[in-house]
Motif scaffolding. Structure first.
Motif, PDB file in Angstrom:
ATOM      1  N   ALA A 130       0.844  -1.194   0.000  1.00 19.46           N
ATOM      2  CA  ALA A 130       0.000   0.000   0.000  1.00 19.46           C
ATOM      3  C   ALA A 130       0.883   1.249   0.000  1.00 19.46           C
ATOM      4  CB  ALA A 130      -0.931   0.001   1.208  1.00 19.46           C
ATOM      5  N   ALA A 131       1.932   1.237   0.818  1.00 15.24           N
ATOM      6  CA  ALA A 131       2.859   2.368   0.848  1.00 15.24           C
ATOM      7  C   ALA A 131       3.560   2.528  -0.495  1.00 15.24           C
ATOM      8  CB  ALA A 131       3.885   2.181   1.967  1.00 15.24           C
ATOM      9  N   GLU A 132       3.962   1.401  -1.111  1.00 16.52           N
ATOM     10  CA  GLU A 132       4.617   1.468  -2.417  1.00 16.52           C
ATOM     11  C   GLU A 132       3.659   1.978  -3.487  1.00 16.52           C
ATOM     12  OE1 GLU A 132       7.920   0.715  -3.365  1.00 16.52           O
ATOM     13  OE2 GLU A 132       8.212   0.886  -1.202  1.00 16.52           O
ATOM     14  N   THR A 133       2.396   1.619  -3.392  1.00 16.22           N
ATOM     15  CA  THR A 133       1.402   2.108  -4.348  1.00 16.22           C
ATOM     16  C   THR A 133       1.259   3.620  -4.256  1.00 16.22           C
ATOM     17  OG1 THR A 133       0.147   0.041  -4.313  1.00 16.22           O
ATOM     18  CG2 THR A 133      -1.045   2.020  -4.987  1.00 16.22           C
ATOM     19  N   LEU A 134       1.133   4.131  -3.043  1.00 14.46           N
ATOM     20  CA  LEU A 134       0.993   5.568  -2.888  1.00 14.46           C
ATOM     21  C   LEU A 134       2.281   6.297  -3.270  1.00 14.46           C
ATOM     22  CD1 LEU A 134      -1.169   7.576  -2.257  1.00 14.46           C
ATOM     23  CD2 LEU A 134      -0.594   7.430   0.166  1.00 14.46           C
ATOM     24  N   LEU A 135       3.424   5.681  -3.020  1.00 14.50           N
ATOM     25  CA  LEU A 135       4.689   6.270  -3.478  1.00 14.50           C
ATOM     26  C   LEU A 135       4.742   6.331  -5.000  1.00 14.50           C
ATOM     27  CD1 LEU A 135       7.300   4.729  -1.009  1.00 14.50           C
ATOM     28  CD2 LEU A 135       6.990   7.175  -1.485  1.00 14.50           C
ATOM     29  N   ALA A 136       4.235   5.301  -5.664  1.00 17.25           N
ATOM     30  CA  ALA A 136       4.189   5.328  -7.128  1.00 17.25           C
ATOM     31  C   ALA A 136       3.316   6.485  -7.607  1.00 17.25           C
ATOM     32  CB  ALA A 136       3.649   3.999  -7.657  1.00 17.25           C
ATOM     33  N   ARG A 137       2.142   6.663  -6.973  1.00 18.92           N
ATOM     34  CA  ARG A 137       1.249   7.751  -7.360  1.00 18.92           C
ATOM     35  C   ARG A 137       1.878   9.110  -7.107  1.00 18.92           C
ATOM     36  NH1 ARG A 137      -4.501   8.416  -4.445  1.00 18.92           N
ATOM     37  NH2 ARG A 137      -4.827   6.298  -5.276  1.00 18.92           N
ATOM     38  N   VAL A 138       2.452   9.289  -5.939  1.00 16.02           N
ATOM     39  CA  VAL A 138       3.060  10.571  -5.585  1.00 16.02           C
ATOM     40  C   VAL A 138       4.191  10.915  -6.551  1.00 16.02           C
ATOM     41  CG1 VAL A 138       4.485  11.721  -3.846  1.00 16.02           C
ATOM     42  CG2 VAL A 138       2.387  10.538  -3.160  1.00 16.02           C
ATOM     43  N   ASN A 139       5.036   9.952  -6.859  1.00 13.11           N
ATOM     44  CA  ASN A 139       6.136  10.225  -7.784  1.00 13.11           C
ATOM     45  C   ASN A 139       5.642  10.501  -9.199  1.00 13.11           C
ATOM     46  OD1 ASN A 139       8.992   9.999  -6.579  1.00 13.11           O
ATOM     47  ND2 ASN A 139       7.887   8.326  -5.583  1.00 13.11           N
ATOM     48  N   LEU A 140       4.555   9.883  -9.607  1.00 14.03           N
ATOM     49  CA  LEU A 140       3.948  10.222 -10.888  1.00 14.03           C
ATOM     50  C   LEU A 140       3.504  11.678 -10.873  1.00 14.03           C
ATOM     51  CD1 LEU A 140       2.876   8.889 -13.623  1.00 14.03           C
ATOM     52  CD2 LEU A 140       0.639   8.987 -12.502  1.00 14.03           C
ATOM     53  N   TYR A 141       2.827  12.096  -9.815  1.00 11.05           N
ATOM     54  CA  TYR A 141       2.348  13.473  -9.715  1.00 11.05           C
ATOM     55  C   TYR A 141       3.511  14.458  -9.734  1.00 11.05           C
ATOM     56  CZ  TYR A 141      -2.570  12.365  -8.651  1.00 11.05           C
ATOM     57  OH  TYR A 141      -3.878  11.965  -8.724  1.00 11.05           O
ATOM     58  N   LEU A 142       4.645  14.057  -9.152  1.00 17.13           N
ATOM     59  CA  LEU A 142       5.810  14.935  -9.073  1.00 17.13           C
ATOM     60  C   LEU A 142       6.663  14.886 -10.328  1.00 17.13           C
ATOM     61  CD1 LEU A 142       6.895  14.264  -5.368  1.00 17.13           C
ATOM     62  CD2 LEU A 142       5.705  16.284  -6.268  1.00 17.13           C
ATOM     63  N   GLY A 143       6.326  13.991 -11.252  1.00 23.19           N
ATOM     64  CA  GLY A 143       7.115  13.874 -12.473  1.00 23.19           C
ATOM     65  C   GLY A 143       8.411  13.126 -12.302  1.00 23.19           C
ATOM     66  N   ASN A 144       8.510  12.320 -11.261  1.00 18.11           N
ATOM     67  CA  ASN A 144       9.697  11.492 -11.031  1.00 18.11           C
ATOM     68  C   ASN A 144       9.463  10.139 -11.699  1.00 18.11           C
ATOM     69  OD1 ASN A 144      10.710  13.591  -9.416  1.00 18.11           O
ATOM     70  ND2 ASN A 144       9.780  12.734  -7.578  1.00 18.11           N
ATOM     71  N   TRP A 145       9.732  10.067 -12.996  1.00 23.18           N
ATOM     72  CA  TRP A 145       9.297   8.924 -13.793  1.00 23.18           C
ATOM     73  C   TRP A 145       9.987   7.628 -13.392  1.00 23.18           C
ATOM     74  CZ3 TRP A 145       5.394  11.427 -15.038  1.00 23.18           C
ATOM     75  CH2 TRP A 145       5.433  12.713 -15.588  1.00 23.18           C
ATOM     76  N   ASN A 146      11.288   7.677 -13.161  1.00 19.31           N
ATOM     77  CA  ASN A 146      12.003   6.456 -12.763  1.00 19.31           C
ATOM     78  C   ASN A 146      11.476   5.916 -11.443  1.00 19.31           C
ATOM     79  OD1 ASN A 146      14.078   5.864 -14.825  1.00 19.31           O
ATOM     80  ND2 ASN A 146      14.868   7.897 -14.288  1.00 19.31           N
ATOM     81  N   GLU A 147      11.255   6.816 -10.483  1.00 16.96           N
ATOM     82  CA  GLU A 147      10.759   6.396  -9.178  1.00 16.96           C
ATOM     83  C   GLU A 147       9.330   5.855  -9.283  1.00 16.96           C
ATOM     84  OE1 GLU A 147      12.284   9.156  -9.876  1.00 16.96           O
ATOM     85  OE2 GLU A 147      13.916   9.497  -8.454  1.00 16.96           O
ATOM     86  N   ALA A 148       8.493   6.508 -10.083  1.00 19.35           N
ATOM     87  CA  ALA A 148       7.126   6.021 -10.264  1.00 19.35           C
ATOM     88  C   ALA A 148       7.130   4.628 -10.875  1.00 19.35           C
ATOM     89  CB  ALA A 148       6.348   6.986 -11.157  1.00 19.35           C
ATOM     90  N   ASP A 149       7.972   4.406 -11.880  1.00 20.79           N
ATOM     91  CA  ASP A 149       8.114   3.093 -12.508  1.00 20.79           C
ATOM     92  C   ASP A 149       8.572   2.056 -11.486  1.00 20.79           C
ATOM     93  OD1 ASP A 149       9.147   0.814 -13.903  1.00 20.79           O
ATOM     94  OD2 ASP A 149       9.523   2.019 -15.678  1.00 20.79           O
ATOM     95  N   ALA A 150       9.581   2.400 -10.696  1.00 21.05           N
ATOM     96  CA  ALA A 150      10.156   1.435  -9.749  1.00 21.05           C
ATOM     97  C   ALA A 150       9.160   1.035  -8.666  1.00 21.05           C
ATOM     98  CB  ALA A 150      11.420   2.022  -9.116  1.00 21.05           C
ATOM     99  N   HIS A 151       8.462   2.010  -8.106  1.00 26.73           N
ATOM    100  CA  HIS A 151       7.497   1.694  -7.039  1.00 26.73           C
ATOM    101  C   HIS A 151       6.307   0.914  -7.594  1.00 26.73           C
ATOM    102  CE1 HIS A 151       9.475   3.850  -3.813  1.00 26.73           C
ATOM    103  NE2 HIS A 151       9.570   4.926  -4.562  1.00 26.73           N
ATOM    104  N   ALA A 152       5.856   1.281  -8.778  1.00 29.94           N
ATOM    105  CA  ALA A 152       4.761   0.532  -9.386  1.00 29.94           C
ATOM    106  C   ALA A 152       5.187  -0.908  -9.672  1.00 29.94           C
ATOM    107  CB  ALA A 152       4.302   1.221 -10.674  1.00 29.94           C
ATOM    108  N   SER A 153       6.389  -1.072 -10.185  1.00 28.78           N
ATOM    109  CA  SER A 153       6.887  -2.417 -10.494  1.00 28.78           C
ATOM    110  C   SER A 153       7.014  -3.263  -9.238  1.00 28.78           C
ATOM    111  CB  SER A 153       8.247  -2.324 -11.199  1.00 28.78           C
ATOM    112  OG  SER A 153       8.128  -1.715 -12.468  1.00 28.78           O
TER     113      SER A 153
END
Length: 456
Positions: A213-236
């Motif tokens: 759940a924490a990783e999911t929200l981190l993926a969303r937050v990084n997407l919103y912030l435009g941190n593409w690598n981090e969003a990809d990594a947390h989603a994966s």
């Protein structure tokens, strides 16, 4: 001190143990009938866990099961009233005195207050089980981050509340959104380290936060912030937990992402000892309080989401009015058991697809989009142009998450498309400053350091 306390309760709730009694087997904790002091609560594992459960109980409120879906849906291009008569939300003319603004603001801060109480109480205790304490602290940080996420995305700069000290928090000024996001990321990163990796501790019920759940929200937050690598990594990281999480296929009334403990659910909120949700029983009913603005035109021919997640609305004269959201089916019935679903796997595929387009991983983006399209019984996309793929992802997000957790409003905001999308709609009185909601009048009046958003 009592008058001071009363004056500033608007920002957050001071009901220490409000709603601590259980809402499902894994949340059931019997507390003594006498009122417990904070010090007493955090002397016992049983009552400390009850306090953690109380944070989740604070989410059984209209802000979470109604307003977050309906108000955000109407202010976007997603929902319109069944009556066809514009209201303050669908016209984007929300006054500072609006009751939904007050309830959302208060209820999000109530969740934050309860989370802070747990963090402070457990951190000071010397008698609690150390392993359990780490998990409880992580849960509190996750839930605090979740509430702050919605506050800052709805109102922009908001008070960042990290304490229960009334002398500090009652007169808290706005905090810049960047700083709020910094704290959200910090809370979620800390939470991810100490949250359980499965639901074993919760009797396999998906009703409390895990690492994913924490990783999911981190993926969303990084997407919103435009941190593409981090969003990809947390989603994966979440998608790779294929033994635990799978996309629900073959959608039916009894096989969908909103059934209790289904394999797509990452976090659900149970409503006391009932098997229905307020979404299904009172908000998105078979009568169709709200219609999808784009109606059938939103969906491609054969889209299984239209078939299974909407309902045709026909008036007493037999006139077709449109289609209404009906993702939650259980209307005060006993089965199938449903739960309000706030995080689910489908979001991770679309987050990763969007990040991969930005990272020029076109093949990977196609694969992720097609997971969602194929579940909806649609053909795989063969688009390779990044702009076209991005537009398709935005459309799939609109189709997948309509009337769900405010995704459409927040997507239009974060991608800078509110003006161009909403200014052309005839029933909206749109101003650029409408991208932020008004801070409730009572909150402004009770805190002289809290400044109203521009345009109100």
């Amino acid at each position: 001190m009592k008058n001071y306390y009363t004056k500033y309760t608007y920002i957050f709730s001071f009901f220490l143990l409000a709603g601590l009694t259980g809402c499902d087997d894994a949340l059931d904790v019997d507390l003594p009938s006498n009122q417990l002091s904070s010090a007493t609560v955090y002397q016992s594992d049983v009552t400390a866990e009850a306090a953690v459960n109380g944070i989740y109980q604070s989410m059984v409120e209209s802000a979470y099961y109604s307003d977050i879906h309906t108000v955000l849906g109407e202010t976007s291009d997603e929902l319109v009233p069944r009556t066809g008569i514009a209201n303050v939300y669908s016209s984007n003319e929300i006054p500072e005195t609006d009751g939904s603004m007050s309830s959302m603001w208060t209820q999000f801060y109530k969740t934050i207050y309860n989370a802070n109480n747990v963090i402070e109480g457990i951190s000071k205790s010397t008698t609690l089980n150390p392993a359990k304490s780490k998990q409880w602290l992580a849960e509190a940080k996750f839930l605090r981050a979740y509430a702050h996420f919605y506050l800052t995305n709805i109102w922009g700069d908001v008070p960042l509340i990290l304490s229960t000290n009334i002398d500090v928090t009652a007169l808290a000024p706005k905090t810049a959104q960047q700083a709020v996001y910094t704290q959200i990321v910090l809370d979620l990163t800390d939470a991810s380290k100490d949250l359980p990796v499965n639901y074993d501790n919760y009797d396999d019920e998906r009703i409390r936060a895990t690492k994913w759940a924490a990783e999911t929200l981190l993926a969303r937050v990084n997407l919103y912030l435009g941190n593409w690598n981090e969003a990809d990594a947390h989603a994966s990281a979440v998608i790779n937990q294929s033994d635990t999480y799978k996309i629900v296929t073959g959608l039916t009334d009894t096989n969908n992402p909103f059934i209790a403990d289904n394999e797509e659910a990452i976090l659900q909120i149970p409503y006391f000892n009932v098997t229905y949700t307020y979404e299904g029983s009172a908000v998105f009913t078979t009568g169709g309080t709200f219609l999808l603005r784009k109606g059938n035109a939103l969906f491609e021919t054969g889209d299984d989401r239209k078939t299974n997640w909407t309902i045709d609305i026909i008036n007493n004269a037999g006139v077709f009015l449109g289609i209404a959201p009906r993702k939650y089916k259980n209307n005060f019935n006993d089965s199938p058991a449903e739960r309000s679903t706030i995080l689910r796997l489908a979001e991770l595929y679309l987050i990763r697809a969007e990040a991969r387009v930005k990272l020029n991983n076109i093949t990977g983006a196609q694969e992720d989009i097609n997971v969602i399209r194929n579940r909806a019984l649609l053909e795989s996309t063969s688009l390779t142009d990044p702009t076209q793929l991005s537009d398709l992802i935005a459309l799939e997000r609109q189709r997948e998450f309509f009337a769900e957790c405010g995704h459409r409003w927040l997507d239009l905001k974060r991608t800078g498309k509110l003006d161009e999308t909403l200014s052309v709609l005839a029933d909206k009185i749109w101003k650029t400053t409408d991208n932020l909601y008004p801070i409730p009048e009572d909150a402004i009046r009770s805190n002289p350091f809290l400044i109203q958003n521009t345009g109100y």
